[in-house]
Design a protein around this motif. Structure first.
Motif, PDB file in Angstrom:
ATOM      1  N   ALA A  29      32.835  56.409  52.496  1.00 49.03           N
ATOM      2  CA  ALA A  29      32.028  55.329  53.071  1.00 49.03           C
ATOM      3  C   ALA A  29      31.782  54.227  52.045  1.00 49.03           C
ATOM      4  CB  ALA A  29      30.700  55.878  53.579  1.00 49.03           C
ATOM      5  N   TRP A  32      35.038  52.278  51.658  1.00 47.41           N
ATOM      6  CA  TRP A  32      35.195  51.446  52.852  1.00 47.41           C
ATOM      7  C   TRP A  32      34.252  50.251  52.807  1.00 47.41           C
ATOM      8  CZ3 TRP A  32      33.154  52.633  58.383  1.00 47.41           C
ATOM      9  CH2 TRP A  32      33.763  51.761  59.307  1.00 47.41           C
ATOM     10  N   CYS A  33      33.030  50.493  52.337  1.00 50.75           N
ATOM     11  CA  CYS A  33      32.033  49.429  52.215  1.00 50.75           C
ATOM     12  C   CYS A  33      32.555  48.295  51.330  1.00 50.75           C
ATOM     13  CB  CYS A  33      30.744  50.010  51.632  1.00 50.75           C
ATOM     14  SG  CYS A  33      29.581  48.796  51.002  1.00 50.75           S
ATOM     15  N   LEU A  36      35.311  46.287  52.975  1.00 51.01           N
ATOM     16  CA  LEU A  36      34.754  45.381  53.970  1.00 51.01           C
ATOM     17  C   LEU A  36      34.106  44.163  53.315  1.00 51.01           C
ATOM     18  CD1 LEU A  36      33.123  47.962  56.426  1.00 51.01           C
ATOM     19  CD2 LEU A  36      35.166  46.588  56.844  1.00 51.01           C
ATOM     20  N   GLY A 104      35.144  43.113  59.332  1.00 53.27           N
ATOM     21  CA  GLY A 104      34.345  44.289  59.693  1.00 53.27           C
ATOM     22  C   GLY A 104      32.916  44.192  59.234  1.00 53.27           C
ATOM     23  N   ALA A 106      30.177  43.883  60.805  1.00 56.09           N
ATOM     24  CA  ALA A 106      29.253  44.742  61.569  1.00 56.09           C
ATOM     25  C   ALA A 106      29.294  46.188  61.078  1.00 56.09           C
ATOM     26  CB  ALA A 106      29.598  44.678  63.050  1.00 56.09           C
ATOM     27  N   ASN A 107      30.448  46.607  60.547  1.00 55.15           N
ATOM     28  CA  ASN A 107      30.552  47.986  60.054  1.00 55.15           C
ATOM     29  C   ASN A 107      29.693  48.219  58.814  1.00 55.15           C
ATOM     30  OD1 ASN A 107      32.395  48.907  62.037  1.00 55.15           O
ATOM     31  ND2 ASN A 107      34.082  47.956  60.942  1.00 55.15           N
ATOM     32  N   VAL A 110      26.524  49.562  59.951  1.00 55.24           N
ATOM     33  CA  VAL A 110      26.640  50.987  60.294  1.00 55.24           C
ATOM     34  C   VAL A 110      26.537  51.840  59.036  1.00 55.24           C
ATOM     35  CG1 VAL A 110      28.147  52.752  61.268  1.00 55.24           C
ATOM     36  CG2 VAL A 110      28.024  50.502  62.347  1.00 55.24           C
ATOM     37  N   ILE A 111      27.271  51.448  57.994  1.00 60.48           N
ATOM     38  CA  ILE A 111      27.243  52.208  56.735  1.00 60.48           C
ATOM     39  C   ILE A 111      25.843  52.206  56.145  1.00 60.48           C
ATOM     40  CG2 ILE A 111      28.102  52.292  54.362  1.00 60.48           C
ATOM     41  CD1 ILE A 111      30.731  51.105  55.424  1.00 60.48           C
ATOM     42  N   ALA A 166      26.042  48.152  50.957  1.00 58.69           N
ATOM     43  CA  ALA A 166      26.332  47.782  52.348  1.00 58.69           C
ATOM     44  C   ALA A 166      25.189  46.976  52.940  1.00 58.69           C
ATOM     45  CB  ALA A 166      26.583  49.039  53.183  1.00 58.69           C
ATOM     46  N   TYR A 170      25.610  43.107  53.897  1.00 62.24           N
ATOM     47  CA  TYR A 170      25.477  42.748  55.317  1.00 62.24           C
ATOM     48  C   TYR A 170      24.487  41.609  55.497  1.00 62.24           C
ATOM     49  CZ  TYR A 170      24.335  42.983  60.243  1.00 62.24           C
ATOM     50  OH  TYR A 170      24.095  42.653  61.560  1.00 62.24           O
TER      51      TYR A 170
END
Length: 200
Positions: A29, A32-33, A36, A104, A106-107, A110-111, A166, A170
């Protein structure tokens, strides 16, 4: 517990199966963060540059659609109504470009919201392991409870390592894209006025 055993790798190796799964999920995660974040920063920079340029290839297709829309004449339509119609067409095209640039984003939300709870699950599991160790050894010494507590705290740290970047990214990137969206709306209105001013 020596200093070496406090490294992320050592904490991972010392953890039980469930703890390792939690840490792997949170590690993925986190990676991935950052991917993104890089993707969104690239999109933001590219679109900001396009808005500063007089003629941008990134916005060219949207401009062509707006120009073609401006050449459509509707019976009884005033210049103001035609300008509003063209601006709406341009705005729709600009919004599509903006959504692609956001990637991404918006993801990241989520993270930032899910990672702490996954870390909390690992924390609870580690504390449960400590209590099981106490019951099995019938001893409350540090040597008995330390492994489970270390696993619990490591899971918490992994969760925060994924959630904090994240959450910050964001909020900051979301605000930047929001400002960019307003600039694109203003650009659409300006371009609509230019197109409707042209003779034809």
């Amino acid at each position: 517990m020596d200093a070496l055993s406090l490294s992320p790798l050592a904490l991972f190796l010392q953890a039980g199966l469930v703890g390792k799964i939690v840490m792997v999920v949170l590690g993925l995660a986190s990676i991935w963060c950052w991917l993104l974040i890089v993707e969104s920063l690239f999109g933001l920079t590219r679109l900001s540059g396009a808005l500063r340029a007089p003629q941008s290839p990134l916005l060219a297709a949207s401009d062509v659609d707006g120009y073609n829309e401006s050449k459509i004449r509707l019976a009884g339509e005033t210049v103001s109504e035609r300008r509003a119609r063209v601006a709406e067409k341009l705005t729709r095209g600009h919004v599509e470009i903006l959504m692609k640039a956001e990637g991404g984003l918006a993801n990241l939300a989520v993270i930032s919201s899910v990672a702490p709870f996954i870390g909390l699950f690992g924390t609870v599991w580690g504390i449960m392991a400590s209590f099981v160790g106490i019951a099995a050894a019938r001893d409350t010494s540090l040597a008995v409870v330390a492994p489970g507590i270390a696993e619990a705290l490591a899971a918490t740290a992994y969760g925060l390592a994924a959630a904090i970047p994240a959450s910050i990214a964001y909020n900051r990137l979301g605000a930047a894209f929001s400002r960019l969206g307003q600039r694109m709306i203003h650009r659409a209105a300006d371009r609509a006025a230019d197109f409707c001013r042209d003779p034809g």
